[in-house]
Design a protein around this motif. Structure first.
Motif, mmCIF file in Angstrom:
data_model
loop_
_atom_site.group_PDB
_atom_site.id
_atom_site.type_symbol
_atom_site.label_atom_id
_atom_site.label_comp_id
_atom_site.label_asym_id
_atom_site.label_seq_id
_atom_site.Cartn_x
_atom_site.Cartn_y
_atom_site.Cartn_z
ATOM 1 N N GLY A 75 0.564 -1.354 -0.043
ATOM 2 C CA GLY A 75 -0.424 0.632 0.042
ATOM 3 C C GLY A 75 0.928 1.026 0.268
ATOM 4 N N GLY A 76 1.777 1.320 0.834
ATOM 5 C CA GLY A 76 2.213 2.588 0.711
ATOM 6 C C GLY A 76 3.357 2.711 -0.508
ATOM 7 N N MET A 77 3.834 1.405 -1.257
ATOM 8 C CA MET A 77 4.387 1.368 -2.194
ATOM 9 C C MET A 77 3.334 1.858 -3.447
ATOM 10 N N GLY A 78 2.313 2.090 -3.060
ATOM 11 C CA GLY A 78 1.205 2.451 -4.324
ATOM 12 C C GLY A 78 0.590 1.820 -5.033
ATOM 13 N N ILE A 79 0.854 -0.400 -5.052
ATOM 14 C CA ILE A 79 0.305 -0.835 -5.001
ATOM 15 C C ILE A 79 -1.227 -1.838 -5.245
ATOM 16 N N LEU A 113 5.648 -15.219 -13.130
ATOM 17 C CA LEU A 113 6.498 -15.244 -12.372
ATOM 18 C C LEU A 113 7.436 -13.539 -13.046
ATOM 19 N N ALA A 114 7.617 -13.586 -13.776
ATOM 20 C CA ALA A 114 7.868 -12.673 -14.768
ATOM 21 C C ALA A 114 7.919 -11.299 -14.281
ATOM 22 N N VAL A 115 6.065 -11.751 -14.668
ATOM 23 C CA VAL A 115 5.194 -10.017 -14.865
ATOM 24 C C VAL A 115 5.429 -9.487 -13.125
ATOM 25 N N THR A 116 5.348 -10.562 -12.554
ATOM 26 C CA THR A 116 5.391 -10.097 -10.690
ATOM 27 C C THR A 116 6.612 -9.384 -11.018
ATOM 28 N N LEU A 121 10.574 -4.420 -9.834
ATOM 29 C CA LEU A 121 11.114 -3.648 -10.528
ATOM 30 C C LEU A 121 10.898 -2.373 -11.279
ATOM 31 N N VAL A 122 9.546 -1.487 -11.483
ATOM 32 C CA VAL A 122 9.257 -0.610 -11.463
ATOM 33 C C VAL A 122 8.841 -0.082 -10.662
ATOM 34 N N LEU A 123 7.918 -0.396 -10.257
ATOM 35 C CA LEU A 123 7.213 0.487 -9.040
ATOM 36 C C LEU A 123 7.849 0.494 -7.683
ATOM 37 N N VAL A 124 8.583 -1.227 -7.760
ATOM 38 C CA VAL A 124 9.487 0.033 -6.454
ATOM 39 C C VAL A 124 11.756 -0.526 -6.405
ATOM 40 N N HIS A 125 11.807 -1.082 -7.152
ATOM 41 C CA HIS A 125 13.175 -0.994 -7.525
ATOM 42 C C HIS A 125 14.120 -0.077 -8.503
ATOM 43 N N GLU A 138 18.369 -5.073 -9.876
ATOM 44 C CA GLU A 138 19.433 -5.932 -10.497
ATOM 45 C C GLU A 138 19.107 -7.608 -10.212
ATOM 46 N N TYR A 139 18.828 -7.233 -9.213
ATOM 47 C CA TYR A 139 17.933 -9.107 -8.231
ATOM 48 C C TYR A 139 17.223 -9.753 -8.949
ATOM 49 N N VAL A 140 15.481 -8.371 -8.956
ATOM 50 C CA VAL A 140 14.637 -8.720 -9.733
ATOM 51 C C VAL A 140 14.920 -9.006 -11.304
ATOM 52 N N MET A 141 15.606 -8.194 -12.252
ATOM 53 C CA MET A 141 15.552 -8.607 -13.325
ATOM 54 C C MET A 141 16.542 -9.151 -13.300
ATOM 55 N N VAL A 142 17.165 -10.450 -12.786
ATOM 56 C CA VAL A 142 17.852 -11.910 -12.975
ATOM 57 C C VAL A 142 16.528 -12.574 -12.907
#
Length: 168
Positions: A75-79, A113-116, A121-125, A138-142
């Motif tokens: 919620g704090g991240m706007g998801i 899982l790739a979409v997640t 990646l976009v919203l958080v990292h 980098e980690y979520v991208m891998v």
């Protein structure tokens, strides 16, 4: 009259015959089988390692951070719909990780899982830059690219998906 090119042609034929007797050619099917086994073994390794990582992250959401804690963070991240999204993401990570390990529904689970990971990646990292040590992507991208690779390639032949496919 024999020309130099006639000698060259004859020499090439002798060399070819000599080379063929020294190192017999490997039948194409045997070479393909070896490559295929290597590819399938690599896909098993990728599925198992990726599955274990996702299971660990999902269990952390359920058992350590707790679903209400994850929902508050989302919620704090706007998801959107953080209470629902927290359960869906944690469940996908645990169940999806198990399914990856056994190779069941691999393409669908890999895509989900790739979409997640792309959303994370976009919203958080992404705003934190590249380095995972600083919260970067980098980690979520891998993880996302590895999951996408399984969605694109499938699980390989050492998987329940392959067993089902063989039966049909």
């Amino acid at each position: 009259m024999t020309t130099l090119s006639d000698h060259q042609h004859t020499d090439d034929q002798h060399t070819a015959r000599r080379d063929a007797t020294v190192v017999p050619p490997v039948p194409a099917s045997a070479a393909n089988d070896r490559r295929s086994v290597g590819l399938d073994a690599g896909l098993v390794l990728l599925r198992v390692v990726l599955g274990v990582v996702f299971i660990a992250h999902g269990l952390q959401k359920f058992l350590v951070d707790t679903i209400p804690g994850v929902a508050a963070g989302f919620g704090g991240m706007g998801i959107p719909l953080p209470d629902v999204t927290a359960v869906v993401v944690a469940g996908l990570e645990v169940v999806g990780g198990l399914l990856l390990i056994v190779g069941l529904g691999t393409r669908v689970i890999g895509a989900l899982l790739a979409v997640t990971m792309a959303v994370a990646l976009v919203l958080v990292h992404l705003p934190a830059g590249f380095s995972a040590a600083e919260g970067g992507f980098e980690y979520v991208m891998v993880l996302g690219v590895a999951a996408l690779a399984l969605a694109l390639t499938g699980p390989g032949r050492f998987a329940i998906d392959a067993l089902i496919r063989r039966r049909h």
